[in-house]
Design an enzyme around this catalytic site. Structure first.
Site, PDB file in Angstrom:
ATOM      1  N   ARG A 154      -3.683  70.253  56.365  1.00 39.54           N
ATOM      2  CA  ARG A 154      -2.728  70.157  55.249  1.00 39.54           C
ATOM      3  C   ARG A 154      -2.542  71.524  54.594  1.00 39.54           C
ATOM      4  O   ARG A 154      -1.439  71.892  54.207  1.00 39.54           O
ATOM      5  CB  ARG A 154      -3.208  69.107  54.216  1.00 39.54           C
TER       6      ARG A 154
ATOM      7  N   TYR B 162      25.319  69.427  50.368  1.00 37.01           N
ATOM      8  CA  TYR B 162      24.887  68.215  51.054  1.00 37.01           C
ATOM      9  C   TYR B 162      24.629  67.086  50.034  1.00 37.01           C
ATOM     10  O   TYR B 162      24.042  67.336  48.971  1.00 37.01           O
ATOM     11  CB  TYR B 162      23.625  68.570  51.836  1.00 37.01           C
TER      12      TYR B 162
ATOM     13  N   ASP C 258      21.183  77.743  50.780  1.00 36.17           N
ATOM     14  CA  ASP C 258      20.983  76.820  51.896  1.00 36.17           C
ATOM     15  C   ASP C 258      21.854  77.327  53.044  1.00 36.17           C
ATOM     16  O   ASP C 258      23.075  77.347  52.944  1.00 36.17           O
ATOM     17  CB  ASP C 258      21.393  75.405  51.457  1.00 36.17           C
TER      18      ASP C 258
ATOM     19  N   LYS D 120      18.843  70.432  61.889  1.00 36.01           N
ATOM     20  CA  LYS D 120      20.163  70.744  62.433  1.00 36.01           C
ATOM     21  C   LYS D 120      20.032  71.809  63.533  1.00 36.01           C
ATOM     22  O   LYS D 120      19.383  71.557  64.522  1.00 36.01           O
ATOM     23  CB  LYS D 120      21.095  71.171  61.294  1.00 36.01           C
TER      24      LYS D 120
HETATM   25  C1  LIG Z   1      20.888  67.864  56.357  1.00 39.63           C
HETATM   26  C2  LIG Z   1      20.937  68.866  55.291  1.00 39.63           C
HETATM   27  C3  LIG Z   1      19.918  68.975  54.336  1.00 39.63           C
HETATM   28  C4  LIG Z   1      18.743  68.009  54.299  1.00 39.63           C
HETATM   29  O1  LIG Z   1      17.945  68.168  55.410  1.00 39.63           O
HETATM   30  P1  LIG Z   1      17.041  66.979  56.036  1.00 39.63           P
HETATM   31  O2  LIG Z   1      16.348  67.671  57.156  1.00 39.63           O
HETATM   32  O3  LIG Z   1      17.978  65.899  56.453  1.00 39.63           O
HETATM   33  O4  LIG Z   1      16.127  66.529  54.956  1.00 39.63           O
HETATM   34  C5  LIG Z   1      20.003  69.987  53.406  1.00 39.63           C
HETATM   35  N1  LIG Z   1      21.037  70.842  53.392  1.00 39.63           N
HETATM   36  C6  LIG Z   1      22.048  70.761  54.282  1.00 39.63           C
HETATM   37  C7  LIG Z   1      23.170  71.736  54.227  1.00 39.63           C
HETATM   38  C8  LIG Z   1      22.035  69.762  55.255  1.00 39.63           C
HETATM   39  O5  LIG Z   1      23.039  69.671  56.124  1.00 39.63           O
END
Ligand SMILES: *Cc1c(COP(=O)(O)O)cnc(C)c1O
Length: 405
Positions: free
Chosen positions: A65, A117, A189, A214
């Site tokens: 952890r 998002y 992000d 992604k």
């Molecule tokens: C999918 C996504 C998230 C969240 O990510 P998860 O892995 O689904 O928790 C955050 N920011 C963007 C731009 C996303 O497309």
């Protein structure tokens, strides 16, 4: 690609002097995971515990952890890709985002882009707001509006460099200037662009976030998120909370994600080449009945800013048909684009974010939700001609005629 931000200097080369393509495949093989067998692929350390030599002092690893060799190898690669001092891997993109709450206190304010998002909006407006954090949404393409929303209580400015799903573009360097002037942190992000196209830390951002679910992993088989930072004391604080909360990514997922990252640039370069061809062809054939949103198109309102900061245009293309029923008919009659949330995988997909990924936007913020007719395409590795034929026939079957051809 030639007109895009150049790859000279800090934007593409790592501190180790390697270009990104070299880092992607070689960085995993560092001393922390070298093993006596000479294994080409570092072993995955699934062990939860590590035996100690002494009873009164810990060795390098003690409990997974808090730290684990497989996670550490992944985090080092991520830090090098993003050009930060330290990266941290979490169990999801939203867990990475949520880790930022540990720098906020009740009463602190967050200024957030309105093109984010849906899960980000839900996290900030429900979970963070419940802890007394005040969140304001603004049009982050308007740097002046971001500046105007900041007060002496603003601690964090958050935006997506290429917004999901409207593909709006914010000026990262200008936002970094605003953040510095109000002594807030800027978190970007970078999920839609990845470090292959844009490195926000080199433009002055303090934190870069990826939903590694992604493009970084790229195969729809790991859920993960990452944070990379430039400041060592912030890194220590985040690492402390990652251990305290138990939010880190599990070792098997770290190994799988690390393998996905090795092919990031070849996947993305091909995916964005196909995305550009599809965006152009659909715009030429179905515009103006269908509005094609893609930062590589001449018509994109922020193309200049985008080109200045990003080497590529990504592989997400959004389409607005003007009618949600028509959009649904298109999505449902495609063969090669399966209907699913998420994007960034090797296979193409389509979604209607208003009803899917962005449905979680709280009702009082619905005005920031994507329009109901918006279709978001994630372009995969299939043949470009096959994808175009599939899209063209689905659009025509939904009753839209190609105006020009
Ligand atoms: C999918 C996504 C998230 C969240 O990510 P998860 O892995 O689904 O928790 C955050 N920011 C963007 C731009 C996303 O497309």
């Amino acid at each position: 690609m030639d007109e895009h931000a150049s790859d000279a200097s800090g934007s593409q080369r790592s501190h180790a002097g390697w270009a990104i393509d070299t880092l992607l495949v070689h960085h995993a093989r560092d001393a922390s995971t070298a093993d006596a067998s000479g294994a080409t692929v570092p072993p995955t350390y699934t062990s939860a515990t590590f035996d100690q030599e002494r009873a009164t002092a810990f060795g390098r690893f003690d409990y997974s952890r808090s730290n684990n060799p497989t996670r550490e190898a992944l985090e080092r690669t991520l830090a090098a890709l993003d050009g930060g001092v330290r990266a941290l891997a979490y169990s999801a993109g939203v867990a990475a985002l949520d880790a930022l709450a540990d720098v906020l206190l009740p009463g602190d304010e967050v200024v957030c882009s309105q093109d984010v998002y849906g899960g980000t909006c839900r996290l900030f407006s429900e979970a963070w707001a419940a802890r007394g954090v005040v969140v304001k949404y603004v049009d982050a393409t308007d740097t002046g509006a971001v500046r105007a929303a900041c007060t002496s209580k603003t601690r964090l400015i958050h935006a997506e460099a290429l917004g999901n799903p409207l593909l709006t573009v914010c000026d990262v360097a200008a936002l970094a200037g605003v953040a510095r002037s109000v002594r807030a942190l800027l978190s970007i992000d970078n999920t839609t662009l990845t470090p292959i196209n844009l490195r926000p830390l080199s433009l002055g951002a303090d934190v870069v976030i990826h939903s590694a679910t992604k493009y970084l992993n790229g195969h729809s088989d790991v859920t993960a998120g990452t944070l990379t930072v430039t400041d060592r004391s912030l890194a220590q604080r985040l690492a402390f909370h990652q251990n305290a909360r138990g939010s880190a990514l599990a070792p098997r997922d770290c190994a799988e994600l690390h393998r996905g990252i090795a092919t990031l640039s070849v996947r993305l370069e091909r995916q964005q080449r196909t995305a550009a061809a599809l965006a152009k062809a659909l715009h030429e054939r179905f515009g103006p009945t269908i509005t094609v949103l893609y930062p590589g198109l001449e018509a994109h309102p922020r193309r200049e800013v985008h080109r200045r900061q990003s080497r590529g245009d990504g592989a997400v293309v959004s389409l607005c048909t003007g009618d949600a029923d028509v959009s649904a008919r298109i999505a449902e009659s495609l063969e090669l684009f399966s209907i699913r949330v998420s994007f960034g995988s090797v296979t193409s997909s389509i979604s209607m974010p208003c009803f899917m990924s962005h449905r979680s936007i709280p009702s009082d913020l619905r005005r920031h939700a994507p329009p109901p007719d918006l279709l978001r395409l994630s372009v995969g590795l299939e043949d470009a001609e096959d994808l175009l034929a599939d899209l063209t026939s689905a659009i025509e079957r939904a009753g839209i005629k190609g105006g020009r051809s």
